[in-house]
Design an enzyme around this catalytic site. Sequence first.
Site, PDB file in Angstrom:
ATOM      1  N   ARG A   1       0.869  -1.184   0.000  1.00 56.74           N
ATOM      2  CA  ARG A   1       0.000   0.000   0.000  1.00 56.74           C
ATOM      3  C   ARG A   1       0.902   1.229   0.000  1.00 56.74           C
ATOM      4  O   ARG A   1       1.742   1.382  -0.867  1.00 56.74           O
ATOM      5  CB  ARG A   1      -0.922  -0.021   1.225  1.00 56.74           C
ATOM      6  CG  ARG A   1      -1.936  -1.142   1.185  1.00 56.74           C
ATOM      7  CD  ARG A   1      -2.573  -1.374   2.521  1.00 56.74           C
ATOM      8  NE  ARG A   1      -1.559  -1.752   3.494  1.00 56.74           N
ATOM      9  CZ  ARG A   1      -1.792  -2.207   4.703  1.00 56.74           C
ATOM     10  NH1 ARG A   1      -3.016  -2.326   5.117  1.00 56.74           N
ATOM     11  NH2 ARG A   1      -0.809  -2.548   5.503  1.00 56.74           N
TER      12      ARG A   1
ATOM     13  N   SER B   1      -6.700  -4.209   7.896  1.00 57.40           N
ATOM     14  CA  SER B   1      -7.517  -4.975   8.852  1.00 57.40           C
ATOM     15  C   SER B   1      -7.565  -4.252  10.194  1.00 57.40           C
ATOM     16  O   SER B   1      -8.591  -4.260  10.882  1.00 57.40           O
ATOM     17  CB  SER B   1      -6.923  -6.375   9.052  1.00 57.40           C
ATOM     18  OG  SER B   1      -6.925  -7.076   7.835  1.00 57.40           O
TER      19      SER B   1
END
Length: 162
Positions: free
Chosen positions: A92, A130
Amino acid sequence: MNPRVAVYPGSFDPVTLGHLSIIARAKEALETLIVAVVRNPGKDPMFTIEEREEMLHRLVGDCPGIIIESFEGLLIDYVRDKDAKFIVRGLRAVSDFDYEFQMAVQNRRMEPEVDTLFMMTEAEHFYVSSRMVKEIAMLGGDVAHMVPQEVLDELDRKRGIK
Ligand code: PNS
């Protein structure tokens, strides 16, 4: 090592839209993608290993060439055991780089025949994690842009809504 086989390891606590995108895109380049949930006693997970595997089964279990398993111990031992040539990891923002680079280097030192393939996440998943999902969901926030409906339902169950 089989160059058509890769392991996509992770905590998947819970699985996000970012994970699902990496799974779908990585699978296009491979014959077999083993999605491997780490059994790490050190972490304090929200979902049990069984719940995480079950969610993955429901989401991608029917896709040909995708296998869902869990592993414990060193990732590289598991990858060797599966005869996989590659480890897949999603990248990311820049903040991922240092940790991912360290893992890739250490894994390669332990097994030079295995390589790590990095895949950029889609721009819309750049800040999906998450950890954020859990934090926001538990405080009553909306995470529908980060996880599929199956996971939203599971989060509701954990929050005692369903
Ligand atoms: O989704 P995550 O939590 O970022 O995944 C991390 C994971 C599972 C890839 C990493 O913790 C791991 O490989 N654990 C297994 C133990 C191991 O091999 N550690 C050394 C890595 S160099």
